[in-house]
Design a protein around this motif. Sequence first.
Motif, PDB file in Angstrom:
ATOM      1  N   ARG A  52       3.039   1.867  -3.157  1.00  0.00           N
ATOM      2  CA  ARG A  52       2.193   2.393  -4.247  1.00  0.00           C
ATOM      3  C   ARG A  52       1.930   3.872  -4.042  1.00  0.00           C
ATOM      4  O   ARG A  52       2.058   4.670  -4.959  1.00  0.00           O
ATOM      5  CB  ARG A  52       0.854   1.653  -4.280  1.00  0.00           C
ATOM      6  N   ASP A  53       1.600   4.231  -2.818  1.00  0.00           N
ATOM      7  CA  ASP A  53       1.292   5.636  -2.536  1.00  0.00           C
ATOM      8  C   ASP A  53       2.518   6.530  -2.691  1.00  0.00           C
ATOM      9  O   ASP A  53       2.381   7.739  -2.881  1.00  0.00           O
ATOM     10  CB  ASP A  53       0.689   5.781  -1.128  1.00  0.00           C
ATOM     11  N   LEU A  54       3.699   5.922  -2.616  1.00  0.00           N
ATOM     12  CA  LEU A  54       4.920   6.704  -2.835  1.00  0.00           C
ATOM     13  C   LEU A  54       5.249   6.814  -4.325  1.00  0.00           C
ATOM     14  O   LEU A  54       6.293   7.334  -4.709  1.00  0.00           O
ATOM     15  CB  LEU A  54       6.105   6.061  -2.100  1.00  0.00           C
ATOM     16  N   GLY A  55       4.360   6.254  -5.157  1.00  0.00           N
ATOM     17  CA  GLY A  55       4.529   6.405  -6.603  1.00  0.00           C
ATOM     18  C   GLY A  55       5.175   5.216  -7.285  1.00  0.00           C
ATOM     19  O   GLY A  55       5.489   5.276  -8.480  1.00  0.00           O
ATOM     20  N   ASP A  88       9.770   5.842   6.815  1.00  0.00           N
ATOM     21  CA  ASP A  88       8.395   6.325   6.950  1.00  0.00           C
ATOM     22  C   ASP A  88       7.539   5.384   7.800  1.00  0.00           C
ATOM     23  O   ASP A  88       6.722   5.827   8.600  1.00  0.00           O
ATOM     24  CB  ASP A  88       7.756   6.524   5.571  1.00  0.00           C
ATOM     25  N   LEU A  89       7.753   4.091   7.597  1.00  0.00           N
ATOM     26  CA  LEU A  89       6.961   3.116   8.359  1.00  0.00           C
ATOM     27  C   LEU A  89       7.267   3.242   9.851  1.00  0.00           C
ATOM     28  O   LEU A  89       6.346   3.289  10.684  1.00  0.00           O
ATOM     29  CB  LEU A  89       7.299   1.709   7.863  1.00  0.00           C
ATOM     30  N   ARG A 130       0.827  -1.211   0.000  1.00  0.00           N
ATOM     31  CA  ARG A 130       0.000   0.000   0.000  1.00  0.00           C
ATOM     32  C   ARG A 130       0.861   1.262   0.000  1.00  0.00           C
ATOM     33  O   ARG A 130       0.663   2.189  -0.790  1.00  0.00           O
ATOM     34  CB  ARG A 130      -0.856  -0.080   1.265  1.00  0.00           C
ATOM     35  N   PHE A 131       1.832   1.233   0.865  1.00  0.00           N
ATOM     36  CA  PHE A 131       2.681   2.386   1.098  1.00  0.00           C
ATOM     37  C   PHE A 131       3.561   2.678  -0.121  1.00  0.00           C
ATOM     38  O   PHE A 131       3.692   3.821  -0.572  1.00  0.00           O
ATOM     39  CB  PHE A 131       3.530   2.061   2.324  1.00  0.00           C
TER      40      PHE A 131
END
Length: 356
Positions: free
Chosen positions: A268-271, A335-336, A265-266
């Motif tokens: 993907r959201d980072l591009g 980030d996590l 998820r993460f």
Amino acid sequence: MGTLPRNRAASPQYDENKLGFGTIFTEHMLQMRYSADEGGWQVPEIVSFQDLVLHPATMMLHYGQQVFEGLKAFAGPDEEDILLFRPDMNIARFNKSCARLCIPIVDSDLFMDQMSKLIRLDRDWIPRTHGTSLYVRPTIIATDPFLGVRPSKQYLFYIILCPVGAYYPEGFNPVKIVVTDKYIRACRGGLGEAKTAANYAASLLAAEEAHEEGFTQVLWLNAVDKCSIEEVGTMNIFFRIDGEVVTPALEGTILPGVTRDSVIRFARDLGNKVTERQISIEEVVRAAETGSLQEIFGSGTAAVISPVSHFRYKGRDYMVGDGQTGPVARRLFDDLTAIQTGHKPDPYGWMVNVGK
Ligand code: COI
């Protein structure tokens, strides 16, 4: 474990800056017994951390009917905060594993309430140093004193807590892994996607041999074709090839990791383009040979994000990227862990504050 200090400061082994994994336990534990003949689940109780007294014929010791989970509690920036990372997913996976092992499930709300209560009670043990957390280990074991092979009628569900640092001695530094085609971990229809002791027992010999050769972990291949990649036993695995982040799809043989799900998820959201699909070891070898293998990293509750610098396959060693931690692994780790410790906002609603 036997006797434990009443408080952590009294323990000669306790230094928050030198925490390893799985050696120090807190003052209390949760216990709840199940008896099919006495109406199922009994009343849960929090007791002093103590040894278990087991009959030598206890079924779990002979036939391995057992399930466990691993999740983490973090000290938040506010003194009162205790942040759990996606506990709902661990509880759901625990019960799914129980169903596979013929073990009665635990009510999810009760599980969450009792676990939170225990963590609040032992909150002084939650370490605050960067890279540390309180590891939570819910476990259930079959306790019938019986040597026939059938599901037990009695169980003990318990939760223990453990202040931890990095799982691997390397910390966040890259690890080396070896691909095995000699042993297998799991096959479809087996126990591979359940979090149960047998999967870890199956991995030990390969891991010992890997250590002797200087590798931290084993990368498992599909039991049938010995070609498509599965997981690393203590973590799920990701590859970045030509800008695409790929992780093996969940097809019943690998653990559906909570961190794996979060990374997908993460990232993907980072591009990043992230794909869950079958990926063969040949594809990874080709990518390493042609220079398009940019990163490999593992994901897991204990391991968090663990970059891989080298892998060995069929006696040949391959370097991953430039042999250093890649940018995607670093960003995910930073980030996590910032979200987990409340130092960055949590846009996903993953963190559950059980401190207040
Ligand atoms: C975890 O990541 O929580 C695990 O269970 C892996 C390992 C310590 C068994």
